[in-house]
Design a protein around this motif. Sequence first.
Motif, PDB file in Angstrom:
ATOM      1  N   ARG A   1       1.916  -1.087  -4.552  1.00 26.89           N
ATOM      2  CA  ARG A   1       3.318  -1.228  -4.149  1.00 26.89           C
ATOM      3  C   ARG A   1       3.475  -2.426  -3.213  1.00 26.89           C
ATOM      4  O   ARG A   1       4.436  -3.191  -3.318  1.00 26.89           O
ATOM      5  CB  ARG A   1       3.800   0.048  -3.470  1.00 26.89           C
ATOM      6  CG  ARG A   1       5.242  -0.056  -2.996  1.00 26.89           C
ATOM      7  CD  ARG A   1       5.753   1.257  -2.459  1.00 26.89           C
ATOM      8  NE  ARG A   1       7.102   1.098  -1.936  1.00 26.89           N
ATOM      9  CZ  ARG A   1       8.210   1.042  -2.683  1.00 26.89           C
ATOM     10  NH1 ARG A   1       8.111   1.130  -4.003  1.00 26.89           N
ATOM     11  NH2 ARG A   1       9.396   0.883  -2.127  1.00 26.89           N
ATOM     12  N   ASP A   2       2.505  -2.606  -2.324  1.00 30.28           N
ATOM     13  CA  ASP A   2       2.537  -3.737  -1.400  1.00 30.28           C
ATOM     14  C   ASP A   2       2.491  -5.052  -2.170  1.00 30.28           C
ATOM     15  O   ASP A   2       3.221  -5.999  -1.867  1.00 30.28           O
ATOM     16  CB  ASP A   2       1.367  -3.635  -0.424  1.00 30.28           C
ATOM     17  CG  ASP A   2       1.380  -4.752   0.607  1.00 30.28           C
ATOM     18  OD1 ASP A   2       2.426  -4.953   1.243  1.00 30.28           O
ATOM     19  OD2 ASP A   2       0.346  -5.431   0.759  1.00 30.28           O
TER      20      ASP A   2
ATOM     21  N   LEU B   1       5.854  -5.717  -3.858  1.00 25.87           N
ATOM     22  CA  LEU B   1       6.870  -6.208  -2.922  1.00 25.87           C
ATOM     23  C   LEU B   1       6.643  -7.678  -2.591  1.00 25.87           C
ATOM     24  O   LEU B   1       7.602  -8.462  -2.456  1.00 25.87           O
ATOM     25  CB  LEU B   1       6.859  -5.356  -1.649  1.00 25.87           C
ATOM     26  CG  LEU B   1       7.341  -3.899  -1.818  1.00 25.87           C
ATOM     27  CD1 LEU B   1       7.139  -3.124  -0.515  1.00 25.87           C
ATOM     28  CD2 LEU B   1       8.808  -3.858  -2.243  1.00 25.87           C
ATOM     29  N   LYS B   2       5.377  -8.078  -2.435  1.00 22.48           N
ATOM     30  CA  LYS B   2       5.067  -9.481  -2.153  1.00 22.48           C
ATOM     31  C   LYS B   2       5.489 -10.366  -3.313  1.00 22.48           C
ATOM     32  O   LYS B   2       6.018 -11.479  -3.114  1.00 22.48           O
ATOM     33  CB  LYS B   2       3.571  -9.647  -1.892  1.00 22.48           C
ATOM     34  CG  LYS B   2       3.096  -9.056  -0.567  1.00 22.48           C
ATOM     35  CD  LYS B   2       1.583  -9.215  -0.410  1.00 22.48           C
ATOM     36  CE  LYS B   2       1.091  -8.617   0.895  1.00 22.48           C
ATOM     37  NZ  LYS B   2      -0.393  -8.704   1.014  1.00 22.48           N
TER      38      LYS B   2
ATOM     39  N   LYS C   1       7.911  -9.797  -5.457  1.00 23.89           N
ATOM     40  CA  LYS C   1       9.375  -9.916  -5.454  1.00 23.89           C
ATOM     41  C   LYS C   1       9.846 -10.935  -4.417  1.00 23.89           C
ATOM     42  O   LYS C   1      10.752 -11.738  -4.675  1.00 23.89           O
ATOM     43  CB  LYS C   1       9.996  -8.541  -5.173  1.00 23.89           C
ATOM     44  CG  LYS C   1       9.904  -7.576  -6.339  1.00 23.89           C
ATOM     45  CD  LYS C   1      10.648  -6.283  -6.046  1.00 23.89           C
ATOM     46  CE  LYS C   1      10.617  -5.351  -7.255  1.00 23.89           C
ATOM     47  NZ  LYS C   1      11.372  -4.104  -7.019  1.00 23.89           N
ATOM     48  N   ASP C   2       9.225 -10.915  -3.246  1.00 24.65           N
ATOM     49  CA  ASP C   2       9.589 -11.866  -2.199  1.00 24.65           C
ATOM     50  C   ASP C   2       9.278 -13.298  -2.625  1.00 24.65           C
ATOM     51  O   ASP C   2      10.086 -14.221  -2.421  1.00 24.65           O
ATOM     52  CB  ASP C   2       8.840 -11.517  -0.913  1.00 24.65           C
ATOM     53  CG  ASP C   2       9.151 -12.498   0.208  1.00 24.65           C
ATOM     54  OD1 ASP C   2      10.325 -12.618   0.591  1.00 24.65           O
ATOM     55  OD2 ASP C   2       8.205 -13.154   0.695  1.00 24.65           O
TER      56      ASP C   2
END
Length: 913
Positions: free
Chosen positions: A123-124, A127-128, A130-131
């Motif tokens: 998940r981490d 998220l990275k 997507k950023d």
Amino acid sequence: MADALLSIVLDRLASLIQQQIHQEVSLVVGVETEIQSLTDTLQVVRAVVADAEKRQVKEELVKVWLQRLKDITYQMDDVLDEWSTSLLKSQIERPESPSMSKKKVSSCIPSPCICFKRVAGRRDIALKIKDIKQQVDDIANQSNGFNFTSRFGNEEPQRLITISAVDISAVCGRDKDRDTILRQLLGKSCEQNLGLYTISVVGMGGIGKTTLAQLAFNHDKVKAHFDKRIWVCVSDPFVPIRILRAILEALQGQSSDLHDPEALQQKIQESIEGKKFILVLDDVWTEDYQLWEQLKNCLNCGGGGSRILVTTRSESVARMMRSAYVHSLGSLPLEQCRALFSQIAFCGKSTDKIEELEEIGKKIADKCKGLPLAVKALGSLMQSKNNKQDWENVLNSEMWELDVFEKKLSPALLLSYYDLPPPLKQCFSYCAVFPKDHSIERDDLIKLWMAQSYLNSKAGREMETIGREYFENLAARSFFQDFQKDEEGNIVRCKMHDIVHDFAQFLTNNECLIVEDDCENLKTNLSRQKCRHATVIVHGSTRSSFSVNNARNLHTLLVVFNNGYRIDPLDSFQQFKYLRAMDLSKDTSIIKLPREVGEFIHLRYLNLSYCRRLETLPETISELCNLQTLNVRYCRKLKKLPEGIRSLINLRHLQIRADSCMLRDLPKGVGRLTSLRTLSFFIVGDENGSDVCKIEEIRNLKELRELEITGLSKVEDAGEAEKAELKNKEQLYGLTLNFLPWRSQPVGMKEVAEALQPHPNLKSLRIESYQVEEWPRWMMEPSLLQLTQLFLSDCDRCQCLPPLGDLPLLESLKIKWMEQVKYVGGEFLGSSSKIAFPRLKHLSFEDILEWENWEVKEEKGRKVMPCLLSVEIIGSPKLTAVPDLLLQRTPPIKLDLNHKKIEWAKEEIGGSS
């Protein structure tokens, strides 16, 4: 360079998508769409990068945009590598085979806690990604305002054009300059003057100052005139104690462990007192007289007629050093400039092609403004181009309009650089991480490129092979110089010219950093820059550590220890979690690595060579599943390797020195390291040990290129030796068979040696401590048809030499410590070919103590050693004569007999047919 970085990221994205599909490992919902969109955007951005890289030289905003793109690309690479490592670890932890027992399978199932961590980790990563996707979109939108010229998005990388590195044996246009310097060095008018007689050569960068100094320094008259010759590259900064150590090491011919200035000065004065010396200080920058005075004061005890020759870009430096003579070195004359260009650019071209391009070539050479470095760079570039239009494009390039000579940036280098394919651009610019005048080891550089994922191994080609091609191409284009070569003529190390180094630093901007100062300066420099690759050269005498909170993104950390300075790796390096390459070689303070090194999951290159106090490696090193190179050579106190080393499935090079460590065995399971190319130390485990390596583990190492096996006397059974399957290893080109430790009765040693017959493709072979009267059969017949190098040592029971003259490609033969050999004759030459030793160039005998007679007869219709260049015979007191056949060669061979040179031996030897 940004193009190459984007290429790496795009390739990694494609590979990870395939891995995810095959391993059925998915991220959180929706990320697949993000990844596809990110890939598409990156392809669009990549299409304009080539134009942006050319425009950044003149447009500051474009340069800023490119820097932002490179920053986000590095971030992407870090995230994707983290994802890739997660998939790799999950693959390693799976059961080895479907047939494993249920009990064993159940034991391999991760605990709920571990599964939760993995889900959280994925998940981490999502998220990275997507950023990063949002930032890439912003960069892509920004690019629209620059009106960049696009190229096809799916364009294949440019194929490398093979060119040859021209050996410039004669230096054009410097005869008068050389003669002037020689008169100053050899003249007697100033020999009685008090103080040091200093001569300075002054000129702009790339003009040939160092080359001129080398011509004088290596001249026969200079060698005969001076008792001591010392060459030191100074560069910037001017550190007296470092220069003192370099002077002492040059005088002693070996490295020095002295760190105290007084002790260094005393040793130097003892070496030069009353002796006439020449000291070359190459590339001096400092104008601080106090620094110069510290060095000068310890040199005043030399004999009359001693000289100091300085090269510098600044006349102020020459004045500060109180130079008795200043030689201003000007540009190459026009005709000499054209001649040098033609010598390189037209190498290998037909007469018709030379006539077609000659006039354009003259105009291109004239644009180099008499700078030899620029001429060589352009000559190398044009050597690869045969089309007239290509030559005209270079002649009319807008790069010549840039006013960059004063900015240490040559248009010739720019043109050569932009002609490189993207991967070579990346490999070249990475070299900015090395200090100026650093001696670059070719193989180490290739391993560092591998660690950064610069070498794409598509189409099944070895990364190491691609790396060698890249290196040779850069060398041929004059980006490297001062080559040192092995016996086969291959470049093994080189340097970069200062101007080329400045150019590489310009290209990398803030990415590569070299810090040569104390820790506070290091902290300041790393904290204020977005640095990815750093070399730290530290001086001092106290133990310390540093912590750099804003330098967590380093991919490379090379630490050079000078003057007794020590850094605590536990305090210093645990923050650098994205490291791909770490070099702590020569840190004699390290006793053990911290267990936290296992957190460096991205690490691919770890160099601990010459860490002489290192005793153990932590078991956590098994977590480094990406590790490709582990170098622990000359770690004299290293007692064992961790059991978990067998988990390093990507390890390609395990470098150990058998004669310089305390290792007595390797941990069981080394045979699982099926990616190994280099295993420079395989010690056969004790037959009674259950947790150590047995020779049969070599069987699975099918990719080996270099292998050294030690302790073969422990293998008593030929059947056990056969399990190594050396005869099936087609890729193996370098092999050492060492039968130490000796047994009182070497029972079965010959049978074991027979079973270790290598594949016919072998190129280099060493046999040591073979204690049997008879050689194995495969040594007595011409089975190793590709062998070029052979070394036989400490084979004390052998009374005669094998028929090595039948080896068709053998070029270098060394034979040492054969206590029973008294006669060398026809058996040595063999009998199956019309020419004995048809390719042999270098022959060496050492410590053949009982050797009395050597006969070489050239029978009718059969030649013997027609290509021989040198013979060395040392430590054979009973041998009173060498064969007449060797003495009658034209030109004569170079003969060294018991350390005394034969008076007629020529300095430059050519082969005879």
